[in-house]
Design a protein around this motif. Structure first.
Motif, PDB file in Angstrom:
ATOM      1  N   UNK A   1       0.850  -1.200   0.000  1.00 11.92           N
ATOM      2  CA  UNK A   1       0.000   0.000   0.000  1.00 11.92           C
ATOM      3  C   UNK A   1       0.880   1.243   0.000  1.00 11.92           C
ATOM      4  N   UNK A   2       1.870   1.254   0.878  1.00 12.68           N
ATOM      5  CA  UNK A   2       2.762   2.405   0.939  1.00 12.68           C
ATOM      6  C   UNK A   2       3.677   2.460  -0.277  1.00 12.68           C
ATOM      7  N   UNK A   3       4.055   1.318  -0.810  1.00 22.06           N
ATOM      8  CA  UNK A   3       4.840   1.257  -2.047  1.00 22.06           C
ATOM      9  C   UNK A   3       4.089   1.894  -3.210  1.00 22.06           C
ATOM     10  N   UNK A   4       2.772   1.690  -3.258  1.00 22.10           N
ATOM     11  CA  UNK A   4       1.950   2.237  -4.348  1.00 22.10           C
ATOM     12  C   UNK A   4       1.983   3.761  -4.369  1.00 22.10           C
ATOM     13  N   UNK A   5       2.244   4.374  -3.225  1.00 20.20           N
ATOM     14  CA  UNK A   5       2.330   5.839  -3.182  1.00 20.20           C
ATOM     15  C   UNK A   5       3.515   6.369  -3.972  1.00 20.20           C
ATOM     16  N   UNK A   6       4.486   5.507  -4.288  1.00 19.17           N
ATOM     17  CA  UNK A   6       5.633   5.926  -5.098  1.00 19.17           C
ATOM     18  C   UNK A   6       5.241   6.265  -6.528  1.00 19.17           C
ATOM     19  N   UNK A   7       4.020   5.934  -6.936  1.00 18.87           N
ATOM     20  CA  UNK A   7       3.544   6.302  -8.272  1.00 18.87           C
ATOM     21  C   UNK A   7       3.324   7.812  -8.387  1.00 18.87           C
ATOM     22  N   UNK A   8       3.239   8.481  -7.252  1.00 19.03           N
ATOM     23  CA  UNK A   8       2.987   9.925  -7.251  1.00 19.03           C
ATOM     24  C   UNK A   8       4.298  10.686  -7.104  1.00 19.03           C
ATOM     25  N   UNK A   9       4.323  11.908  -7.633  1.00 17.09           N
ATOM     26  CA  UNK A   9       5.504  12.759  -7.512  1.00 17.09           C
ATOM     27  C   UNK A   9       5.748  13.131  -6.050  1.00 17.09           C
ATOM     28  N   UNK A  10       4.675  13.220  -5.282  1.00 16.49           N
ATOM     29  CA  UNK A  10       4.739  13.529  -3.853  1.00 16.49           C
ATOM     30  C   UNK A  10       3.376  13.163  -3.263  1.00 16.49           C
ATOM     31  N   UNK A  11       3.288  13.145  -1.963  1.00 20.18           N
ATOM     32  CA  UNK A  11       1.997  13.011  -1.295  1.00 20.18           C
ATOM     33  C   UNK A  11       1.980  13.968  -0.116  1.00 20.18           C
ATOM     34  N   UNK A  12       0.802  14.470   0.179  1.00 23.86           N
ATOM     35  CA  UNK A  12       0.642  15.343   1.338  1.00 23.86           C
ATOM     36  C   UNK A  12      -0.739  15.060   1.921  1.00 23.86           C
ATOM     37  N   UNK A  13      -0.775  14.824   3.218  1.00 23.78           N
ATOM     38  CA  UNK A  13      -2.022  14.500   3.901  1.00 23.78           C
ATOM     39  C   UNK A  13      -2.285  15.530   4.997  1.00 23.78           C
ATOM     40  N   UNK A  14      -3.462  16.152   4.949  1.00 24.41           N
ATOM     41  CA  UNK A  14      -3.906  17.048   6.015  1.00 24.41           C
ATOM     42  C   UNK A  14      -4.885  16.272   6.877  1.00 24.41           C
ATOM     43  N   UNK A  15      -4.521  16.023   8.124  1.00 21.40           N
ATOM     44  CA  UNK A  15      -5.384  15.303   9.055  1.00 21.40           C
ATOM     45  C   UNK A  15      -5.986  16.289  10.040  1.00 21.40           C
ATOM     46  N   UNK A  16      -7.247  16.098  10.345  1.00 23.07           N
ATOM     47  CA  UNK A  16      -7.888  16.985  11.308  1.00 23.07           C
ATOM     48  C   UNK A  16      -9.262  16.491  11.677  1.00 23.07           C
TER      49      UNK A  16
ATOM     50  N   UNK B   1      -7.527  14.913   4.127  1.00 21.72           N
ATOM     51  CA  UNK B   1      -7.492  15.260   2.710  1.00 21.72           C
ATOM     52  C   UNK B   1      -6.109  14.869   2.204  1.00 21.72           C
ATOM     53  N   UNK B   2      -6.079  13.891   1.311  1.00 28.67           N
ATOM     54  CA  UNK B   2      -4.818  13.382   0.768  1.00 28.67           C
ATOM     55  C   UNK B   2      -4.617  13.967  -0.626  1.00 28.67           C
ATOM     56  N   UNK B   3      -3.457  14.576  -0.844  1.00 27.28           N
ATOM     57  CA  UNK B   3      -3.115  15.195  -2.125  1.00 27.28           C
ATOM     58  C   UNK B   3      -2.031  14.366  -2.801  1.00 27.28           C
ATOM     59  N   UNK B   4      -2.284  14.002  -4.068  1.00 30.46           N
ATOM     60  CA  UNK B   4      -1.360  13.142  -4.811  1.00 30.46           C
ATOM     61  C   UNK B   4      -1.101  13.726  -6.203  1.00 30.46           C
ATOM     62  N   UNK B   5      -0.016  14.498  -6.385  1.00 32.14           N
ATOM     63  CA  UNK B   5       0.311  15.026  -7.706  1.00 32.14           C
ATOM     64  C   UNK B   5       1.061  13.988  -8.553  1.00 32.14           C
ATOM     65  N   UNK B   6       0.778  14.003  -9.853  1.00 32.02           N
ATOM     66  CA  UNK B   6       1.506  13.155 -10.799  1.00 32.02           C
ATOM     67  C   UNK B   6       2.029  14.027 -11.933  1.00 32.02           C
ATOM     68  N   UNK B   7       3.089  13.559 -12.552  1.00 27.10           N
ATOM     69  CA  UNK B   7       3.637  14.244 -13.725  1.00 27.10           C
ATOM     70  C   UNK B   7       3.928  13.192 -14.784  1.00 27.10           C
ATOM     71  N   UNK B   8       3.334  13.377 -15.975  1.00 26.20           N
ATOM     72  CA  UNK B   8       3.528  12.441 -17.080  1.00 26.20           C
ATOM     73  C   UNK B   8       4.832  12.755 -17.808  1.00 26.20           C
ATOM     74  N   UNK B   9       5.265  11.820 -18.666  1.00 22.49           N
ATOM     75  CA  UNK B   9       6.501  12.010 -19.430  1.00 22.49           C
ATOM     76  C   UNK B   9       6.440  13.238 -20.328  1.00 22.49           C
TER      77      UNK B   9
END
Length: 112
Positions: free
Chosen positions: A28-43, A61-69
């Motif tokens: 599950x945590x390995x799959x997060x490597x597909x994203x350029x970064x991750x940021x989670x706001x917990x509250x 709120x989980x933010x997952x940016x990606x960048x294509x080739x």
């Protein structure tokens, strides 16, 4: 009982995935490597304590940016709720169960 049932649609009573031990969390945590970064706001957390057991609910709120080739970018935001059960063993608080419910996701293009 699953350590971490995952509900990709919070309205569905059946989990999409069930993880039963710590080792099953690694992919599950390995799959997060597909994203350029991750940021989670917990509250917006609540906790109910009862002796050596506790239950809690946290919004995320989980933010997952990606960048294509080709340089195009997207941002996926997921609204998540964690429903937790914790136990105190040998003076330490541990998760007994964490249910992850995805309320919604939104993916949009972003500027380079």
């Amino acid at each position: 009982m699953a350590l971490w049932p995952v509900y990709m649609d919070a309205r569905d009573p059946e989990p999409t995935q069930e993880l039963h031990d710590r080792e099953s969390l690694a992919p599950v945590f390995d799959a997060l490597n597909a994203y350029a970064a991750t940021m989670h706001f917990n509250g917006q957390s609540t906790i109910e304590l009862e002796s050596d057991r506790a239950s809690g609910e946290t919004y995320c709120l989980a933010h997952h940016p990606t960048e294509a080739d080709d340089g195009s970018r997207t941002m996926m935001v997921a609204s998540i709720r964690h429903l937790d059960t914790m136990v105190k063993r040998e003076g330490k608080w541990l998760f007994a169960e964490r249910r992850l419910l995805v309320n919604w996701t939104d993916t949009r293009p972003t500027q380079p």
